[in-house]
Write a protein that holds these residues in place. Structure first.
Motif, PDB file in Angstrom:
ATOM      1  N   PRO A   1     -13.738 -27.829 -48.139  1.00  0.00           N
ATOM      2  CA  PRO A   1     -14.832 -28.665 -47.659  1.00  0.00           C
ATOM      3  C   PRO A   1     -14.403 -30.086 -47.320  1.00  0.00           C
ATOM      4  N   ARG A   2     -13.419 -30.231 -46.532  1.00  0.00           N
ATOM      5  CA  ARG A   2     -12.887 -31.484 -45.990  1.00  0.00           C
ATOM      6  C   ARG A   2     -13.354 -32.790 -46.648  1.00  0.00           C
ATOM      7  N   ARG A   3     -12.582 -33.232 -47.602  1.00  0.00           N
ATOM      8  CA  ARG A   3     -12.833 -34.560 -48.174  1.00  0.00           C
ATOM      9  C   ARG A   3     -11.614 -35.407 -47.850  1.00  0.00           C
ATOM     10  N   TYR A   4     -11.845 -36.570 -47.249  1.00  0.00           N
ATOM     11  CA  TYR A   4     -10.715 -37.410 -46.854  1.00  0.00           C
ATOM     12  C   TYR A   4     -10.013 -37.973 -48.075  1.00  0.00           C
ATOM     13  N   ARG A   5      -8.661 -37.997 -48.008  1.00  0.00           N
ATOM     14  CA  ARG A   5      -7.858 -38.407 -49.160  1.00  0.00           C
ATOM     15  C   ARG A   5      -7.419 -39.860 -49.013  1.00  0.00           C
ATOM     16  N   ARG A   6      -6.823 -40.384 -50.073  1.00  0.00           N
ATOM     17  CA  ARG A   6      -6.341 -41.759 -50.051  1.00  0.00           C
ATOM     18  C   ARG A   6      -5.359 -41.966 -48.890  1.00  0.00           C
ATOM     19  N   GLU A   7      -4.439 -40.987 -48.708  1.00  0.00           N
ATOM     20  CA  GLU A   7      -3.442 -41.152 -47.649  1.00  0.00           C
ATOM     21  C   GLU A   7      -4.088 -41.187 -46.261  1.00  0.00           C
ATOM     22  N   ASP A   8      -5.232 -40.484 -46.109  1.00  0.00           N
ATOM     23  CA  ASP A   8      -5.926 -40.519 -44.825  1.00  0.00           C
ATOM     24  C   ASP A   8      -6.466 -41.922 -44.568  1.00  0.00           C
ATOM     25  N   HIS A   9      -7.048 -42.524 -45.611  1.00  0.00           N
ATOM     26  CA  HIS A   9      -7.575 -43.880 -45.452  1.00  0.00           C
ATOM     27  C   HIS A   9      -6.458 -44.878 -45.159  1.00  0.00           C
ATOM     28  N   GLU A  10      -5.301 -44.665 -45.798  1.00  0.00           N
ATOM     29  CA  GLU A  10      -4.167 -45.563 -45.531  1.00  0.00           C
ATOM     30  C   GLU A  10      -3.697 -45.428 -44.087  1.00  0.00           C
ATOM     31  N   MET A  11      -3.684 -44.192 -43.609  1.00  0.00           N
ATOM     32  CA  MET A  11      -3.280 -43.918 -42.226  1.00  0.00           C
ATOM     33  C   MET A  11      -4.219 -44.633 -41.243  1.00  0.00           C
ATOM     34  N   VAL A  12      -5.511 -44.595 -41.552  1.00  0.00           N
ATOM     35  CA  VAL A  12      -6.520 -45.253 -40.703  1.00  0.00           C
ATOM     36  C   VAL A  12      -6.241 -46.751 -40.641  1.00  0.00           C
ATOM     37  N   GLU A  13      -5.961 -47.319 -41.806  1.00  0.00           N
ATOM     38  CA  GLU A  13      -5.694 -48.745 -41.889  1.00  0.00           C
ATOM     39  C   GLU A  13      -4.475 -49.107 -41.025  1.00  0.00           C
TER      40      GLU A  13
ATOM     41  N   GLY B   1      -9.817 -38.875 -36.868  1.00  0.00           N
ATOM     42  CA  GLY B   1      -8.502 -38.433 -36.407  1.00  0.00           C
ATOM     43  C   GLY B   1      -7.743 -37.641 -37.460  1.00  0.00           C
ATOM     44  N   ARG B   2      -8.151 -37.783 -38.730  1.00  0.00           N
ATOM     45  CA  ARG B   2      -7.471 -37.071 -39.821  1.00  0.00           C
ATOM     46  C   ARG B   2      -8.065 -35.687 -40.062  1.00  0.00           C
ATOM     47  N   PHE B   3      -9.142 -35.380 -39.342  1.00  0.00           N
ATOM     48  CA  PHE B   3      -9.859 -34.118 -39.546  1.00  0.00           C
ATOM     49  C   PHE B   3      -8.970 -32.871 -39.450  1.00  0.00           C
ATOM     50  N   PRO B   4      -8.029 -32.827 -38.463  1.00  0.00           N
ATOM     51  CA  PRO B   4      -7.227 -31.599 -38.313  1.00  0.00           C
ATOM     52  C   PRO B   4      -6.328 -31.298 -39.517  1.00  0.00           C
ATOM     53  N   TYR B   5      -6.189 -32.268 -40.424  1.00  0.00           N
ATOM     54  CA  TYR B   5      -5.263 -32.066 -41.547  1.00  0.00           C
ATOM     55  C   TYR B   5      -5.973 -31.625 -42.824  1.00  0.00           C
TER      56      TYR B   5
ATOM     57  N   GLY C   1     -13.378 -52.914 -24.464  1.00  0.00           N
ATOM     58  CA  GLY C   1     -11.954 -52.995 -24.784  1.00  0.00           C
ATOM     59  C   GLY C   1     -11.691 -52.703 -26.253  1.00  0.00           C
ATOM     60  N   GLN C   2     -12.557 -53.262 -27.115  1.00  0.00           N
ATOM     61  CA  GLN C   2     -12.389 -53.020 -28.555  1.00  0.00           C
ATOM     62  C   GLN C   2     -12.596 -51.544 -28.877  1.00  0.00           C
ATOM     63  N   ARG C   3     -13.600 -50.932 -28.221  1.00  0.00           N
ATOM     64  CA  ARG C   3     -13.858 -49.509 -28.456  1.00  0.00           C
ATOM     65  C   ARG C   3     -12.658 -48.668 -28.035  1.00  0.00           C
ATOM     66  N   GLN C   4     -12.076 -49.035 -26.895  1.00  0.00           N
ATOM     67  CA  GLN C   4     -10.931 -48.279 -26.414  1.00  0.00           C
ATOM     68  C   GLN C   4      -9.780 -48.350 -27.418  1.00  0.00           C
ATOM     69  N   LYS C   5      -9.609 -49.522 -28.031  1.00  0.00           N
ATOM     70  CA  LYS C   5      -8.564 -49.659 -29.057  1.00  0.00           C
ATOM     71  C   LYS C   5      -8.870 -48.760 -30.248  1.00  0.00           C
ATOM     72  N   VAL C   6     -10.161 -48.692 -30.620  1.00  0.00           N
ATOM     73  CA  VAL C   6     -10.546 -47.843 -31.750  1.00  0.00           C
ATOM     74  C   VAL C   6     -10.249 -46.376 -31.431  1.00  0.00           C
ATOM     75  N   TYR C   7     -10.559 -45.960 -30.195  1.00  0.00           N
ATOM     76  CA  TYR C   7     -10.266 -44.572 -29.801  1.00  0.00           C
ATOM     77  C   TYR C   7      -8.761 -44.312 -29.829  1.00  0.00           C
ATOM     78  N   LEU C   8      -7.993 -45.310 -29.366  1.00  0.00           N
ATOM     79  CA  LEU C   8      -6.536 -45.158 -29.405  1.00  0.00           C
ATOM     80  C   LEU C   8      -6.051 -45.034 -30.845  1.00  0.00           C
ATOM     81  N   ALA C   9      -6.658 -45.842 -31.729  1.00  0.00           N
ATOM     82  CA  ALA C   9      -6.278 -45.772 -33.151  1.00  0.00           C
ATOM     83  C   ALA C   9      -6.610 -44.397 -33.713  1.00  0.00           C
ATOM     84  N   MET C  10      -7.733 -43.803 -33.250  1.00  0.00           N
ATOM     85  CA  MET C  10      -8.094 -42.464 -33.719  1.00  0.00           C
ATOM     86  C   MET C  10      -7.023 -41.457 -33.286  1.00  0.00           C
ATOM     87  N   ALA C  11      -6.596 -41.573 -32.018  1.00  0.00           N
ATOM     88  CA  ALA C  11      -5.543 -40.681 -31.520  1.00  0.00           C
ATOM     89  C   ALA C  11      -4.264 -40.885 -32.326  1.00  0.00           C
ATOM     90  N   LEU C  12      -4.003 -42.134 -32.704  1.00  0.00           N
ATOM     91  CA  LEU C  12      -2.797 -42.446 -33.467  1.00  0.00           C
ATOM     92  C   LEU C  12      -2.877 -41.866 -34.876  1.00  0.00           C
TER      93      LEU C  12
END
Lengths: 251, 336
Positions: free
Chosen positions: A106-118, A98-102, A140-151
């Motif tokens: 060569p797209r390396r995920y940052r600390r703030e991206d990991h915090e956002m995921v958490e 979900g953080r990919f658009p930001y 149901g759990q997968r759907q929550k994960v997808y929602l978290a990705m959107a979030l």
């Protein structure tokens, strides 16, 4: 905010939607209702530029969607399609997408991206799933994960195509409650739903499609009172007032 | 969460270190054993330039190019498989299944027939042949709605068309592919460092680029629409990644011939061990593919020593049964 003006969209030689005027307002759950094949999914896919329009206008924060790059659109609109592949990766990694658009190449995920995921996983109540593999999770759990990705994508608008399909009833209610919470945070949540009782109970507004045209838009009460909903869907609906508000049922 | 992430990365890191260790050991074994056995000490001495006489010559001019060929072809074909399977979202797609290898083979044959003696041109021709194969696959998969079985069937059809083309070239110009049987079966005999050099650079650059695009490849695994909704210019990226896959497969075919199964087998084995995160899968497949070919090459020299089995034969004899096992397992409903 996404605004559709006289939108016509579809496939070569087969227009699916015609003359659609609709806006997705922040702070609101908008459900899109209608019989199979009436263009509900096409409406969502056209709204974020996945499907090119044939006529009319789609404005994203006032700008025509065709002038925006995939990255610009992804920073404003998240989309959960109806069918999704389930790659063999951890839930945390999935949400990180979900953080990919930001990021830039060569797209390396940052600390703030990991915090956002958490934070996103905790918000949907799936914090303990972070290191679990997606194929091992329940629907149901997968759907929550997808929602978290959107979030984690942190967009103002979230489009969901039949997010409650294949879920048991308690998971369906949970997903709908999460949609309401997202709207309370000021996001525009647009959902295609088949279960009318669930839709009417949780929606702020509902849009009824039939044969590619918009029949009516309004509050659940307005839609029910007008009689179009029952006519288009071919069912009879009733409602009863409870301590927690109106509840709808099939008669 | 960070600690969990670190532990998962740590486990994969250990696995990759283990693979790298195995590659090193098998490489030394590959240099040491064969028709003539050479003690590992002498192998290392020869590599460092301290060796003398016949043993040093065997190590440096016969076995070292062969080993490098195994490592390069294995890495390239395995990574090409990872990319093609990811981009087409199809676990059965691999360079040899969908006609990429035979496309490269046909271009190599044509190049050798039309411009004999221009060794440096063959990787370029092979790249374009592989690219033609891969683009045809992409075109058909888009037209056919990307149905998995249609894609594989179309690939098989294309493979036989390209193979017929190779046969036709060889019929009209028997000298085009001097060791035609070897080319067809695939192998790393009679290589020289000079012949490997152009392919080495192509493979190195393509591998580095593929690794740098691993996040993009991860997104494509979610399906094209989801990838695009996450801000990936999916159409363009698919093309770029398939071009990298073509460059890898083409470069490998240009010197190692039509080696099968490495591109299918390696990603499937390693996907189980490291999961589907593309960065680790690419890295481990590069090592695993090299390891597989190095071990098969050693076996091909030792099983009937002093006679040699072609590398492609040993590979197919081990890869074939694995592939069948994979099909049976899928049929039973397990996800692969």
């Amino acid at each position: 905010m996404i605004e559709l003006k006289n939108l016509q969209a579809g496939y070569p030689g087969r227009p699916v939607l015609e003359g659609i005027d609709l806006d997705f307002r922040p702070g609101e759950v908008l459900v899109v209702l209608g019989p199979n094949g009436c263009g509900k999914s096409t409406l969502l896919r056209a709204s974020n530029g996945l499907l090119a329009k044939t006529e009319g206008e789609i404005l994203l924060d006032g700008l025509p969607v065709e002038r925006l790059s995939a990255k610009d659109i992804a920073q404003k609109t998240a989309y959960l399609p109806q069918s999704r592949s389930v790659p063999n990766i951890t839930a945390g990694r999935m949400v990180l997408h979900g953080r990919f658009p930001y990021l830039n190449y060569p797209r390396r995920y940052r600390r703030e991206d990991h915090e956002m995921v958490e934070r996103a996983l905790a918000w949907v109540g799936a914090g303990e799933l972070t290191s679990r593999m997606l194929p091992q999770l329940s629907g149901g759990q997968r759907q929550k994960v997808y929602l978290a990705m959107a979030l984690a994508q942190n967009t103002q608008t979230i489009l969901m195509d039949e997010p409650t399909t294949y879920l048991d009833v308690s998971c369906q209610l949970e997903v709908m409650a999460l949609a309401r919470r997202l709207a309370e945070e000021g996001r525009a949540v647009v959902m295609v739903l088949h279960d009318l009782t669930l839709a009417l109970r949780y929606a702020h507004r509902a849009a009824l499609l039939s044969g590619g045209r918009l029949c009516r838009v309004g509050s659940p009460e307005e839609l029910l009172a007008g009689g179009e909903l029952e006519r288009v869907m071919g069912v009879r609906l009733g409602r009863a007032e409870t301590e927690e508000g109106w509840r709808y049922f099939y008669r | 969460m960070n600690s969990l992430r670190t532990s998962s990365v740590g486990r994969k890191g250990k696995l990759i270190a283990l693979l790298a260790g195995l590659v090193l050991v098998s490489s030394i074994a590959n240099l040491a054993f064969g028709a003539v056995s050479i003690p590992p000490g002498e192998v290392v001495a020869a590599l460092l330039g301290w060796g003398r006489g016949t043993t040093a010559a065997i190590v440096l001019y016969a076995r070292l190019p062969r080993l490098c060929g195994c490592l390069l072809a294995g890495a390239a074909l395995a990574c090409s498989g990872v990319i093609i399977q990811g981009v087409l979202n199809n676990p059965l797609a691999a360079p040899n299944v969908i006609g990429v290898n035979s496309g490269a083979g046909l271009a190599t044959a044509l190049c050798c027939a039309l411009a004999p003696g221009s060794v440096g041109l063959t990787p370029v021709a092979a790249f374009f042949g592989a690219l033609a194969g891969v683009l045809l696959v992409l075109f058909i998969s888009e037209r056919a709605g990307a149905a998995r079985i249609t894609l594989v069937l179309a690939g098989v059809a294309m493979s036989s068309i390209f193979s017929a083309g190779i046969d036709a070239v060889v019929t009209f110009c028997p000298d085009a592919l001097a060791g035609y049987t070897d080319f067809r079966i695939g192998g790393v005999k009679n290589l020289s460092m000079a012949r490997l050099a152009p392919a080495f650079w192509v493979i190195l650059i393509a591998l580095l680029l593929a690794l740098s695009l691993s996040n993009e490849l991860d997104l494509l695994l979610l399906g094209r629409e989801t990838a695009q909704s996450l801000g990936l210019p999916a159409k363009w990226l698919r093309l770029v990644l398939l071009m990298l896959a073509a460059a890898l497969a083409g470069a490998a075919v240009s010197f190692a011939g039509l080696l099968g199964f490495v591109g299918l087998l390696t990603p499937h084995i390693l996907r189980r061990a490291v999961g589907e995160e593309s960065f680790f899968l690419l890295l481990s497949s590069a090592l695993g593919g090299g390891l597989l070919l190095t071990v098969c090459d050693l076996a091909s020299r030792l099983i009937f020593a002093p006679f040699e089995l072609p590398l492609g034969v040993v590979l197919s004899l081990t890869g074939g049964p694995f592939f069948i096992w994979l099909l049976l397992k899928q049929r039973r409903g397990s996800s692969v």
